[in-house]
Every structure is written in structure tokens, then in C-alpha cells.
Design an enzyme around this catalytic site. Sequence first.
Site, PDB file in Angstrom:
ATOM      1  N   GLY A  98       0.813  -1.220   0.000  1.00  0.00           N
ATOM      2  CA  GLY A  98       0.000   0.000   0.000  1.00  0.00           C
ATOM      3  C   GLY A  98       0.838   1.258   0.000  1.00  0.00           C
ATOM      4  N   ARG A 101       3.967   5.765   2.059  1.00  0.00           N
ATOM      5  CA  ARG A 101       4.503   7.123   2.255  1.00  0.00           C
ATOM      6  C   ARG A 101       4.036   8.075   1.162  1.00  0.00           C
ATOM      7  NH1 ARG A 101      10.817   6.670   0.533  1.00  0.00           N
ATOM      8  NH2 ARG A 101      10.603   5.015  -0.990  1.00  0.00           N
ATOM      9  N   LYS A 117       4.579  12.266  -2.241  1.00  0.00           N
ATOM     10  CA  LYS A 117       5.371  11.105  -1.823  1.00  0.00           C
ATOM     11  C   LYS A 117       6.381  11.551  -0.771  1.00  0.00           C
ATOM     12  CE  LYS A 117       8.396   7.427  -3.558  1.00  0.00           C
ATOM     13  NZ  LYS A 117       8.883   6.733  -4.751  1.00  0.00           N
ATOM     14  N   ASP A 129       8.884   4.903   8.003  1.00  0.00           N
ATOM     15  CA  ASP A 129       8.622   6.181   8.672  1.00  0.00           C
ATOM     16  C   ASP A 129       7.740   7.114   7.836  1.00  0.00           C
ATOM     17  OD1 ASP A 129      10.347   6.890   6.662  1.00  0.00           O
ATOM     18  OD2 ASP A 129      12.001   7.477   7.976  1.00  0.00           O
ATOM     19  N   ARG A 180       3.967  14.000  -7.182  1.00  0.00           N
ATOM     20  CA  ARG A 180       3.907  13.217  -8.421  1.00  0.00           C
ATOM     21  C   ARG A 180       2.554  13.449  -9.089  1.00  0.00           C
ATOM     22  NH1 ARG A 180       6.103   7.178  -7.108  1.00  0.00           N
ATOM     23  NH2 ARG A 180       4.111   6.902  -6.030  1.00  0.00           N
ATOM     24  N   ARG A 187      -1.651   0.147  -9.678  1.00  0.00           N
ATOM     25  CA  ARG A 187      -0.576  -0.799 -10.007  1.00  0.00           C
ATOM     26  C   ARG A 187      -1.136  -2.202 -10.197  1.00  0.00           C
ATOM     27  NH1 ARG A 187       3.673   1.772  -6.812  1.00  0.00           N
ATOM     28  NH2 ARG A 187       2.919   3.889  -6.467  1.00  0.00           N
ATOM     29  N   ASP A 260       4.156  -4.465  -7.499  1.00  0.00           N
ATOM     30  CA  ASP A 260       3.568  -3.243  -6.930  1.00  0.00           C
ATOM     31  C   ASP A 260       4.200  -2.000  -7.544  1.00  0.00           C
ATOM     32  OD1 ASP A 260       5.714  -4.498  -5.293  1.00  0.00           O
ATOM     33  OD2 ASP A 260       5.707  -2.564  -4.282  1.00  0.00           O
ATOM     34  N   ASP A 270       7.610   4.635  -9.754  1.00  0.00           N
ATOM     35  CA  ASP A 270       8.433   4.334  -8.570  1.00  0.00           C
ATOM     36  C   ASP A 270       9.922   4.299  -8.903  1.00  0.00           C
ATOM     37  OD1 ASP A 270       6.137   4.276  -7.152  1.00  0.00           O
ATOM     38  OD2 ASP A 270       6.491   2.346  -6.194  1.00  0.00           O
TER      39      ASP A 270
HETATM   40  P1  AMP Z   1       9.203   0.422  -2.938  1.00  0.00           P
HETATM   41  O1  AMP Z   1      10.215  -0.656  -2.873  1.00  0.00           O
HETATM   42  O2  AMP Z   1       9.771   1.807  -2.801  1.00  0.00           O
HETATM   43  O3  AMP Z   1       8.309   0.290  -4.116  1.00  0.00           O
HETATM   44  O4  AMP Z   1       8.287   0.281  -1.641  1.00  0.00           O
HETATM   45  C1  AMP Z   1       7.614  -0.905  -1.305  1.00  0.00           C
HETATM   46  C2  AMP Z   1       6.593  -0.637  -0.245  1.00  0.00           C
HETATM   47  O5  AMP Z   1       7.210  -0.092   0.916  1.00  0.00           O
HETATM   48  C3  AMP Z   1       5.507   0.343  -0.626  1.00  0.00           C
HETATM   49  O6  AMP Z   1       4.321  -0.088  -0.019  1.00  0.00           O
HETATM   50  C4  AMP Z   1       5.981   1.645  -0.021  1.00  0.00           C
HETATM   51  O7  AMP Z   1       4.929   2.536   0.250  1.00  0.00           O
HETATM   52  C5  AMP Z   1       6.624   1.157   1.261  1.00  0.00           C
HETATM   53  N1  AMP Z   1       7.670   2.049   1.746  1.00  0.00           N
HETATM   54  C6  AMP Z   1       8.908   2.253   1.221  1.00  0.00           C
HETATM   55  N2  AMP Z   1       9.588   3.136   1.962  1.00  0.00           N
HETATM   56  C7  AMP Z   1       8.780   3.509   2.985  1.00  0.00           C
HETATM   57  C8  AMP Z   1       8.908   4.392   4.096  1.00  0.00           C
HETATM   58  N3  AMP Z   1      10.020   5.074   4.315  1.00  0.00           N
HETATM   59  N4  AMP Z   1       7.851   4.511   4.922  1.00  0.00           N
HETATM   60  C9  AMP Z   1       6.721   3.825   4.724  1.00  0.00           C
HETATM   61  N5  AMP Z   1       6.540   2.968   3.718  1.00  0.00           N
HETATM   62  C10 AMP Z   1       7.542   2.815   2.850  1.00  0.00           C
HETATM   63 MG    MG Z   2       6.806   1.101  -4.840  1.00  0.00          MG
END
Ligand code: AMP
Ligand code: MG
Length: 493
Positions: A98, A101, A117, A129, A180, A187, A260, A270
Site C-alpha cells: 500500500g 509514504r 510522496k 517512517d 507526483r 498498479r 507493486d 516508482d
Molecule cells: P518500494 O520498494 O519503494 O516500491 O516500496 C515498497 C513498499 O514499501 C511500498 O508499499 C511503499 O509505500 C513502502 N515504503 C517504502 N519506503 C517507505 C517508508 N520510508 N515509509 C513507509 N513505507 C515505505
Molecule cells: Mg513502490
Amino acid sequence: MPMIADEAEAVDLGLDWTAGFSTLGPAFFTELRPTPLPEPYWVGRSLALAREIGLEEACLESDDGLAAFTGNVPVAGTRPLASVYSGHQFGVWAGQLGDGRAILLGQTASGWELQLKGSGRTPYSRMGDGRAVLRSSIREFLCSEAMQALGIPTTRALCVTGSDAQVVREEIETAAVVTRAAPSFIRFGHFEHFAAANRLDELRALADFVIDRFYPACRDSERFGGNAYAAFLEAVSERTAALLAQWQAVGFCHGVMNTDNMSILGLTIDYGPFQFLDGFDPRHICNHSDTGGRYAYNQQPNVAYWNLFCLAQALLPLIGDQEIAVAALQSYKTVFPEAYEARMRAKLGLPGAAPDDRALIEGVLKLLAQEKVDYTIFWRRLADRQAGGDPAAVRDLFLDRAGIDAWLQSFAQRHEQVPAAQAAQSMRGANPKFVLRNHLGQQAIESAQKKDFSGVATLLALLKTPFEDHAGHEAYAGFPPDWASTIEISCSS
Ligand code: AMP
Ligand code: MG
């Protein structure tokens, strides 16, 4: 309902907002407000996108705009939300993910969803965080706008704002928010989420929402006996194939092609550990966290197909027949090579197809790989050579002079049928001089970390017109310095 106090402090950005994703209902998201960041400042802004959205440029200079795009004040007319999705990460089912952030402000009447974002924790943050660091936010901002200028489908980025608020990653960094924009941020993982939970009503509502808005032709399609969901899967497969062809041709590595991170609209989405190839190495892995090389450059087309299989699996209850679902994926196998060859022919300045083109393409890629010749520079020099530039400039890139001479000879033979001026012009329009190489991004980031944002603006200006020569900015189009290969970009962002 927003409280009266909210309305009083809300900022009006002068945009008309309309109900979009939110019409799907609460099963798909959680409404919430961004978490403010202290003392924000502007880091970068895309006036080009502001114009497309219909946002007054002054909003990207005003204090109200700064507060709004940092998530510090509500935006009048919006009801922000974080959406829920799931996904396969590195080939393994990861369950619920989901918007951990990212917070969707809403959709403009002109059809742009705006999302902040890095704007704080959401119910989907898990251990995170909710923040994004300045470094990765600048990379996402620049690359989104660069890809658009290259003609590659992508989510866009309107601006980046920063704050001195600390964020803990491998080191202590500072926080930033990227605004963004995209017609939709849905997705593959959104579909997987409802399919995995066997929530078929929501799955159907989601598919209908996307088909009605973005793939209306699927409703009337006679493909697959009038099965609109199969036609939809086929259309997504085709868009994804076209996207991957563009990535491969320009030398773009995404780095984290989890389901995702796959857009249902076939957009690049992303931006994390992405990289434009420097030296041409088909096995290049740009993500330091990808130890197995699952997302290596030459694996991307296959991984996209694998991801489409996950989408097909998710859509199966709607399609109703496994054979039809598998058949709907097959177009990927024809569209990808066709689109890729078309892109490569454009790079070669060849308007029409000829039987030996594949050999010509494979021949040059083999030579480039043999010596890891700089991918962007090779193509630009080839274009310049065709336009009457120094013929030695291409040859000088290779130790294997006999090899490149032989290839250049077959290239020249093929060009005998093509008017020279036309070829030169189209090659310069197909082979960018400026791409967002890691070291260029890194230099802009290091200046920005010292509060000098001019490097971000200069780079953006070059990347927005990447096919032009930009006299005086040769350094941005040169070979990467030795230290470029020591930059390690991981999933940490
Ligand atoms: P990503 O690998 O960046 O596509 O992120 C995978 C998942 O981790 C997604 O659900 C993002 O929203 C979540 N995510 C990545 N970094 C953070 C963060 N610093 N705080 C909260 N959720 C995160
Ligand atoms: Mg992502």
C-alpha cells in the site's frame, strides 16, 4: 467531513478537483492528512508540468504552494487518501503493501492525480517512517521529467520540497516530498490485493473503473469472444511491452520491477535505484540490494512478462477461463520485439524495416557489450557522424577496430536506401545527448544537500530537451568519471 478549522486554513491552488479514485469507496483506501514537515523549502519544480496541469506557475513560488506541496496545509477541494495494494517483491508474494509514504491529494478536472510522496506515515507504512529522503526525491523528480522528455510513458513530478527534518537511513539524511502526477497510480498490485483476498466485488469494481476510464475500447472489443477483462489484460500487456521496448532501447534499468511497481497504464513508476547504462553491459544490475540480478537490464523484458502473469492470475476470476487469460498475455511476445526493433531502427535512422535489420542491431550490441562502450555516447556519436560529424569519433570508442569497421560498412550499405539528411535528423531525435546518469544526479544531490539547488535546475533544463546540443554543457554529455562506478544505489530511499 472536513472540520471548519481545516477549511479556514486550506489553500486554494486554483485547480478544479473532481472525484476519481475515491469513487471506488473505502475498501480501496484510507482517508488521512499528510504529516507536516518543519520549515520547508523549494528544491525543484517543473514549470512544464505545471502548465500541463493548468497550475499557475506562481503556485510553485508562493508560500502557500510550498506549504501545500509539502503536505503542511490542506488543499481546498481535496480529500487526501492512501490506497491499499499488495504485490510480489523479488518474485515472492509479499502480501499487503500500500501507499506507505504517498498520499493522493485528488484528481484534477483535467485528469491528473496529484500525490505527495514522502508525506508521512499511513496505515500502510508497516515498519517505515512514511518519509522520503532528499537524495531519492531529487532522483525521482529529475527522472520522471526526463523520461517524459524522452517520449517514454511515465508518472510525472511537479516539484520537490525539502526540510531539515532528519530521516534515518544508513546515515542520517533529510526529508523531502515529491509531488507526483499521473492519470492514475493504480498498479498491478492493486488487482493482486483483492484477488488474493478473494474479494471479487472489489476486484471487478477496480477493473471496471480502470477499463471505463483508460481502456474503454475493451468494452466493445470482439477479442476473446467479447470478454472485456481479457481484452483489458491484452491491452495492458501491449502497453507494458511498448514500455519495456522503450526502456531497453534507451538503456534504462528500473531496478525494482516488483508487481507493486508496475503501472496498470504502462507508465514507468516508482523511481528508486534506477540507472541509465553508462558502459553497455547487458547483465548490469543497478540495484545494490538485488544480489541475484533478478532485475538486471537484460532480464527486464522477461520480468515484465512474469509480472503480467501475476496480473493475469489476479484477473482470472473476472476472465473466467485460464486458457483465455494465457492467450491474452501472448501479445506481449509479439509486441515487445516489434516495438523494440522499431525503437532500435529509429536509433539507426532507418525509416522502414528490412530483413537484415535484426542482425544489424544484434551486431552492434555485441560490439558494444564486448568492450562495455558507453551506450548513450555511442548512439549520439553515430547520429552526429550521420549528420556529417567526425567519422573517427565512433570508431575511437572501440578497441576492436576491425569489428566496428565491418559493422559501419554494413550500416552504410543499409543506409544507401535512406536519404542522408532525413536519417541524420531522425537519428538526432532518437538518440539523446543527455540522460540522467547516476553521477550527474549525484552532483546535483550533493549541491542540494548544501542548499544550492541550481544544479537540480540546470540538469532539469538539459533533461527536458535531451536531443538538443546545449553548447557549453558538454560536461553533462561526457563519459562518466571513474567514481561513477562506485556509486551504490540500493532500495534505501
Ligand atoms: P518500494 O520498494 O519503494 O516500491 O516500496 C515498497 C513498499 O514499501 C511500498 O508499499 C511503499 O509505500 C513502502 N515504503 C517504502 N519506503 C517507505 C517508508 N520510508 N515509509 C513507509 N513505507 C515505505
Ligand atoms: Mg513502490
